[in-house]
Design an enzyme around this catalytic site. Structure first.
Site, PDB file in Angstrom:
ATOM      1  CB  SER A 225      -0.824  -0.132   1.257  1.00 55.67           C
ATOM      2  OG  SER A 225      -1.531   1.370   1.544  1.00 55.67           O
TER       3      SER A 225
ATOM      4  CE1 TYR B 133      -6.276   4.697  -1.496  1.00 54.40           C
ATOM      5  CE2 TYR B 133      -4.529   4.545   0.203  1.00 54.40           C
ATOM      6  CZ  TYR B 133      -5.714   4.193  -0.275  1.00 54.40           C
ATOM      7  OH  TYR B 133      -6.345   3.327   0.445  1.00 54.40           O
TER       8      TYR B 133
ATOM      9  CB  THR C 159      -6.751   2.615  -4.760  1.00 57.42           C
ATOM     10  OG1 THR C 159      -6.029   1.415  -4.668  1.00 57.42           O
ATOM     11  CG2 THR C 159      -8.078   2.646  -3.953  1.00 57.42           C
TER      12      THR C 159
ATOM     13  CE  LYS D  16      -7.982  -2.770  -3.569  1.00 55.98           C
ATOM     14  NZ  LYS D  16      -8.325  -1.810  -2.655  1.00 55.98           N
TER      15      LYS D  16
ATOM     16  CG  HIS E  33     -11.286   0.776  -0.125  1.00 56.45           C
ATOM     17  ND1 HIS E  33     -10.291   1.346  -0.865  1.00 56.45           N
ATOM     18  CD2 HIS E  33     -10.606   0.610   1.260  1.00 56.45           C
ATOM     19  CE1 HIS E  33      -9.547   1.818  -0.423  1.00 56.45           C
ATOM     20  NE2 HIS E  33      -9.341   1.472   0.863  1.00 56.45           N
TER      21      HIS E  33
HETATM   22  C1  FMN Z   1      -7.352  -2.106   7.337  1.00 52.59           C
HETATM   23  C2  FMN Z   1      -7.372  -2.171   5.826  1.00 52.59           C
HETATM   24  C3  FMN Z   1      -6.482  -1.107   5.455  1.00 52.59           C
HETATM   25  C4  FMN Z   1      -6.640  -0.901   3.943  1.00 52.59           C
HETATM   26  N1  FMN Z   1      -5.783  -0.221   3.212  1.00 52.59           N
HETATM   27  C5  FMN Z   1      -5.882  -0.191   1.775  1.00 52.59           C
HETATM   28  C6  FMN Z   1      -4.874   0.690   1.167  1.00 52.59           C
HETATM   29  O1  FMN Z   1      -4.105   1.259   1.895  1.00 52.59           O
HETATM   30  N2  FMN Z   1      -5.004   0.895  -0.094  1.00 52.59           N
HETATM   31  C7  FMN Z   1      -6.131   0.187  -1.098  1.00 52.59           C
HETATM   32  O2  FMN Z   1      -6.197   0.224  -2.146  1.00 52.59           O
HETATM   33  N3  FMN Z   1      -7.131  -0.723  -0.326  1.00 52.59           N
HETATM   34  C8  FMN Z   1      -6.985  -0.738   1.079  1.00 52.59           C
HETATM   35  N4  FMN Z   1      -8.013  -1.516   1.745  1.00 52.59           N
HETATM   36  C9  FMN Z   1      -8.805  -2.323   0.969  1.00 52.59           C
HETATM   37  C10 FMN Z   1      -8.289  -3.812   0.600  1.00 52.59           C
HETATM   38  O3  FMN Z   1      -7.054  -3.535  -0.200  1.00 52.59           O
HETATM   39  C11 FMN Z   1      -9.367  -4.491   0.014  1.00 52.59           C
HETATM   40  O4  FMN Z   1      -9.939  -3.840  -0.829  1.00 52.59           O
HETATM   41  C12 FMN Z   1     -10.284  -5.039   0.975  1.00 52.59           C
HETATM   42  O5  FMN Z   1      -9.540  -5.072   2.307  1.00 52.59           O
HETATM   43  C13 FMN Z   1     -11.084  -6.200   0.681  1.00 52.59           C
HETATM   44  O6  FMN Z   1     -12.092  -6.750   1.494  1.00 52.59           O
HETATM   45  P1  FMN Z   1     -11.715  -7.917   2.485  1.00 52.59           P
HETATM   46  O7  FMN Z   1     -11.067  -7.107   3.759  1.00 52.59           O
HETATM   47  O8  FMN Z   1     -13.120  -8.198   2.981  1.00 52.59           O
HETATM   48  O9  FMN Z   1     -10.833  -8.937   1.961  1.00 52.59           O
HETATM   49  C14 FMN Z   1      -7.411  -1.708   2.944  1.00 52.59           C
HETATM   50  C15 FMN Z   1      -8.553  -2.571   3.857  1.00 52.59           C
HETATM   51  C16 FMN Z   1      -8.358  -2.837   5.196  1.00 52.59           C
HETATM   52  C17 FMN Z   1      -9.348  -3.767   5.869  1.00 52.59           C
END
Ligand code: FMN
Length: 399
Positions: free
Chosen positions: A107, A129, A155, A250, A274
């Site tokens: 990330s 980002y 993203t 994404k 997300h």
């Molecule tokens: C704690 C946390 C932090 C996340 N940080 C990012 C991030 O920095 N960039 C991003 O594109 N998605 C981020 N996401 C989204 C994840 O990449 C992903 O889309 C999502 O977790 C998928 O769902 P799931 O947790 O049910 O597998 C984050 C999700 C969580 C739970």
């Protein structure tokens, strides 16, 4: 020690290991969390069917993506602030993924520097980002390119932060400063506190190039997700000028946007809300997948994430036509429970589930999993039949 057989067991363990405010950061969704729940509910509502009496002695779980082999059709989604779950959490995620032969997406909001991840690994990807200060994105991408990362994931579902009410209630801030309000919470998790004291409060390590620490103000900008809201389809040309490898978008939920992405030269899509952390009330990822696959018609690989907890969930997305699935929280549960070994165990238990499911379904290879494996009379997913938006012609130059 309790037996951990499945992702839910790792989740329970993570809940017992992390302070409440950290677990809430990981677990929570936006506002009323209806999209968070829809991700699971819609996956559970889909039913599989089997094909029997097939020779399944030769199971192969691998897939090919952008000329690379993935050992399994799933990968680690970008997770910001992994350092809160374990110091060096990003490095641990990256190593576990590498050991298993699947991709890990680092990330922009990571806590380990790009340069601390192994160089020249095509299954190491970067998530981007674009904050209002675009020079941050430029230097992050330049460094990922120099480190030999294999793909860039832009993203697009965070033009502004979703309202994560759990974080607001918990007064969650970075750089992390334990207030008296959080002290009781933190003191109940001595193992976590000890690791934090040893590793130091996690910083957004990639916001500046070089050894200097990003300012508290820049870190706060990322935590509150102050993004560049002028970013639009034309801006993909700017991203392309920075990155000439595979570029994935994404956070796409609408088939017309999938067509826009195609027209603007995207190499892949990740259908995602997300993890229910942005627009509450948005469609579940699995229900958005079907119309997007129809719009893309196999021209580029389409991936999906959101709510996948079992290999049987993964298989449902593959049966619909997804090339692969990304997992966020399940990998973070593994990290919080057992560091790199915990992530490796989650990857492994999903592999065992997948192999067993493939045998039960009569599929030797991932390509053998088709819409034929979805039971008829499935819940009605949105068809977007009323959407007549014209797809723009691709720009004259290629990028
Ligand atoms: C704690 C946390 C932090 C996340 N940080 C990012 C991030 O920095 N960039 C991003 O594109 N998605 C981020 N996401 C989204 C994840 O990449 C992903 O889309 C999502 O977790 C998928 O769902 P799931 O947790 O049910 O597998 C984050 C999700 C969580 C739970």
């Amino acid at each position: 020690m309790s037996v951990r057989l499945n992702v839910e067991d790792y989740r329970s363990h993570a809940r017992r290991s992390l302070p409440k405010f950290v677990f809430d950061y990981l677990e929570g969704g936006a506002e009323g969390e209806s999209t968070l729940h829809a991700n699971r509910a819609d996956l559970e509502a889909l039913r599989l069917t089997t094909r029997c009496l097939r020779d399944t002695r030769d199971i192969d779980t691998s897939i090919e993506v952008f000329g690379q082999t993935w050992a399994m059709p799933y990968a680690i989604a970008p997770i910001g602030l992994c350092g809160l779950f374990r110091p060096d959490g990003d490095v641990m995620m990256s190593r576990a993924a590498r050991g298993a032969g699947i991709p890990h997406v680092l990330s922009t909001a990571s806590n380990s520097r790009i340069e601390t991840l192994p160089a020249g690994n095509p299954l190491q990807w970067l998530q981007l980002y674009v904050m209002s200060q675009r020079s941050i994105a430029e230097q992050v991408v330049r460094r990922a390119r120099a480190q030999g990362f294999g793909a860039l994931v832009l993203t697009v579902d965070v033009p502004v932060s979703g309202a994560r009410e759990r974080d607001v209630r918990n007064q969650f801030k970075v750089p992390f400063k334990p207030t008296s309000r959080l002290a009781l919470d933190v003191l109940q998790r001595p193992g976590w506190l000890w690791r934090l004291a040893k590793g130091g409060s996690p910083q957004f390590a990639n916001l500046v190039d070089g050894d200097e620490k990003p300012s508290a103000q820049t870190q706060a900008m990322l935590l509150s997700r102050e993004m560049d809201r002028s970013l639009d389809w034309q801006s993909l040309q700017w991203v392309r000028a920075l990155w000439d490898g595979p570029l994935l978008i994404k956070g796409v939920l609408h088939p017309a946007d999938a067509r826009m992405a195609l027209a603007h030269g995207a190499d892949g899509l990740i259908v995602s809300n997300h993890g229910g952390r942005q627009l509450d009330g948005a469609v579940s990822s699995i229900s958005a997948l079907h119309p997007i696959l129809d719009a893309v018609a196999d021209r580029i690989p389409v991936f999906v994430d959101g709510g996948f907890r079992r290999a049987s969930d993964i298989v449902k997305a593959l049966a619909l036509g997804a090339r692969g699935v990304f997992l966020g929280r399940p990998m973070a549960y593994g990290l919080a429970s057992g560091g790199e070994a915990g992530v490796a165990s989650v990857i492994d238990l999903l592999r065992n589930e997948l192999r067993r499911n493939m045998i039960l379904m009569g599929a030797n290879t991932i390509a053998d999993i088709t819409r034929d494996h979805l039971a008829p009379n499935q819940p009605v997913f949105p068809r977007f039949d009323t959407c007549h938006e014209q797809t723009p012609r691709p720009p004259a130059h290629s990028f």
